[in-house]
Design a protein around this motif. Structure first.
Motif, PDB file in Angstrom:
ATOM      1  N   LYS A   1     -99.913 -10.956 -18.603  1.00 18.26           N
ATOM      2  CA  LYS A   1     -99.635 -10.254 -17.501  1.00 18.26           C
ATOM      3  C   LYS A   1    -101.037 -10.252 -16.265  1.00 18.26           C
ATOM      4  O   LYS A   1    -101.863 -10.041 -17.033  1.00 18.26           O
ATOM      5  CB  LYS A   1     -99.436  -8.796 -17.453  1.00 18.26           C
ATOM      6  N   SER A   2    -100.548 -10.469 -15.232  1.00 19.40           N
ATOM      7  CA  SER A   2    -101.710 -10.263 -14.492  1.00 19.40           C
ATOM      8  C   SER A   2    -102.424  -8.892 -14.584  1.00 19.40           C
ATOM      9  O   SER A   2    -102.238  -7.975 -15.077  1.00 19.40           O
ATOM     10  CB  SER A   2    -101.794 -10.864 -12.866  1.00 19.40           C
ATOM     11  N   ALA A   3    -103.645  -8.872 -13.466  1.00 22.94           N
ATOM     12  CA  ALA A   3    -104.485  -7.662 -13.635  1.00 22.94           C
ATOM     13  C   ALA A   3    -104.018  -6.841 -13.078  1.00 22.94           C
ATOM     14  O   ALA A   3    -104.350  -4.925 -13.413  1.00 22.94           O
ATOM     15  CB  ALA A   3    -105.860  -8.417 -12.500  1.00 22.94           C
ATOM     16  N   ASP A   4    -103.018  -7.095 -12.283  1.00 23.78           N
ATOM     17  CA  ASP A   4    -101.795  -5.567 -11.693  1.00 23.78           C
ATOM     18  C   ASP A   4    -100.889  -5.657 -12.097  1.00 23.78           C
ATOM     19  O   ASP A   4     -99.543  -4.325 -11.877  1.00 23.78           O
ATOM     20  CB  ASP A   4    -101.665  -6.168 -10.150  1.00 23.78           C
ATOM     21  N   GLY A   5    -100.702  -6.286 -13.507  1.00 23.66           N
ATOM     22  CA  GLY A   5     -99.287  -5.274 -14.257  1.00 23.66           C
ATOM     23  C   GLY A   5     -98.088  -6.859 -14.061  1.00 23.66           C
ATOM     24  O   GLY A   5     -97.288  -6.385 -15.186  1.00 23.66           O
ATOM     25  N   GLN A   6     -98.547  -8.282 -13.590  1.00 21.37           N
ATOM     26  CA  GLN A   6     -97.632  -8.492 -13.219  1.00 21.37           C
ATOM     27  C   GLN A   6     -97.284  -9.899 -13.982  1.00 21.37           C
ATOM     28  O   GLN A   6     -98.274 -10.263 -14.987  1.00 21.37           O
ATOM     29  CB  GLN A   6     -96.871  -8.944 -11.715  1.00 21.37           C
TER      30      GLN A   6
ATOM     31  N   ARG B   1     -99.497 -14.917  -5.760  1.00 24.52           N
ATOM     32  CA  ARG B   1    -100.222 -14.461  -5.760  1.00 24.52           C
ATOM     33  C   ARG B   1    -101.435 -14.573  -6.670  1.00 24.52           C
ATOM     34  O   ARG B   1    -102.924 -14.124  -6.278  1.00 24.52           O
ATOM     35  CB  ARG B   1     -99.303 -13.581  -6.236  1.00 24.52           C
ATOM     36  N   PHE B   2    -100.900 -14.915  -8.103  1.00 22.73           N
ATOM     37  CA  PHE B   2    -102.522 -15.312  -8.953  1.00 22.73           C
ATOM     38  C   PHE B   2    -102.144 -16.661  -9.258  1.00 22.73           C
ATOM     39  O   PHE B   2    -100.901 -16.921 -10.512  1.00 22.73           O
ATOM     40  CB  PHE B   2    -102.853 -14.409  -9.509  1.00 22.73           C
TER      41      PHE B   2
END
Length: 363
Positions: free
Chosen positions: A205-210, A235-236
């Motif tokens: 997951k990404s840093a924001d939880g995605q 986004r990422f």
């Protein structure tokens, strides 16, 4: 960032309508087309207003230009290059272009474009993977319309392709045994003989939880190994250090990267991945850029090595036309690199989010 990553829609089906690009151009500047030598780049098409191939703009723009990020790019067995933008457009070796149309037959597609050895195209969208035969006949290879699978939900190791509910299929390549590789948000599938086989599934997951997903910029090499760059679309973008090789048998490995790459500042692992394509052998080409969105380059990744094939010159602006009437050094490109790319017989062809198509000779 120079390039924006946006999901896009597509109208696909039978090939119709052709516009020609003669040697003296399409009513633009009159500059003649000159093919690049190894290490050089040239504007294969310049369909900007007032450009050499401006007469092709009404066709070329929707596959290789546009205002939405490309959904795919592929090379057919005859050397034709297909670009997937707002529509699908075919660029033949003689530099003529034609549109792929016929919404009534193939429906709409969000992303994914693969050319098969028989000259047909494979596209993804509306929960299905479809084949468009050279005569325009459309058939469903996998998937069912209707409710989509939720990314992260359990999926079987293998499943009949007919009737399966994808999360969002995006075909990106075909292996030497005919297996079609499909990114389906968090799952990498191999499609062969009516069966979907799970080859890999993202869990990070990404840093924001995605949940990280398999991008439409994935690639496959001549051995059937798939290369994916897990990302959060729009986004990422994926990092070069996270690039993953998935072999046909499902085994995984990370690509070996050198501590430094001649001609590229900073640590290679931190570079962002924009697009991947196979090199016709057992390696890949990766289009990358730095954290600022600048310093765009194309790397050849093979046998643990990373060679810079092309590099944008300092101060390049993506919004300006690419007016290079003659081939130039690929390591000092005066134009921004278009987002998508595909390999064709010793050259890379790049298009997408630009009013031009570049050819970079690599061998």
């Amino acid at each position: 960032m120079k390039q924006r990553r946006l999901l896009t829609g597509l109208v696909v089906a039978v090939l119709v309508g052709t516009a020609g690009a003669c040697d003296s151009g399409g009513g633009g500047t009159g500059d003649q087309w000159s093919a690049p030598a190894p290490g050089q780049a040239a504007a294969l098409l310049d369909f900007s207003e007032g450009g050499r191939d401006a007469a092709l703009r009404d066709v070329a723009f929707y596959g290789f230009g546009g205002v939405t990020a490309p959904g795919g790019m592929t090379t057919g067995p005859d050397g034709s290059v297909y670009g997937l933008g707002d529509k699908a457009v075919r660029l033949k070796p003689d530099r003529t272009v034609s549109t792929v149309e016929g919404a009534a037959k193939a429906g709409t597609s969000t992303s994914g474009l693969v050319a098969l050895p028989d000259g047909s195209l494979v596209v993804g969208g509306a929960g299905q993977v479809k084949r468009i035969a050279p005569d325009g006949t459309v058939s469903v290879l996998a998937g069912a319309a209707g409710a989509a699978r939720t990314p992260g939900a359990p999926v079987p190791a293998s499943v009949p392709a007919a009737g399966f509910h994808f999360a969002g299929p995006s075909p990106f390549g075909v292996g030497p045994d005919g297996t079609i590789l499909i990114g389906d948000r968090d799952v990498l599938w191999g499609l062969k003989n009516g069966t979907l086989k799970q080859l890999y599934r993202t869990t990070g997951k990404s840093a924001d939880g995605q949940l990280l997903q398999i991008g439409r910029d994935s690639a496959v090499d001549a051995t059937g190994t798939a290369y994916i760059s897990p990302e959060v679309p729009d986004r990422f973008p994926g990092r070069l250090s996270d690039l993953l090789a998935v072999r046909a048998n499902g085994s995984l490995s990370k690509l070996q990267l050198p501590a430094a790459i001649d001609g590229m500042p900073g640590a290679p692992a931190a570079l962002k991945v924009r697009w991947l394509t196979g090199d016709g052998a057992n390696g890949i080409f990766a289009q990358v850029y730095d954290a600022s969105g600048d310093n765009g380059a194309v790397l050849h990744l093979h046998s643990g090595k990373a060679d810079v094939i092309a590099h944008e010159a300092s101060g390049v602006e993506s919004t300006k036309p690419c007016r290079i009437p003659r081939p130039v050094a690929a390591l000092r490109l005066p134009c921004a690199l278009p987002e998508a790319m595909t390999y064709r017989s010793g050259s890379l062809i790049l298009g997408g989010l630009a009013d031009y198509v570049l050819q970079i000779r690599v061998t």
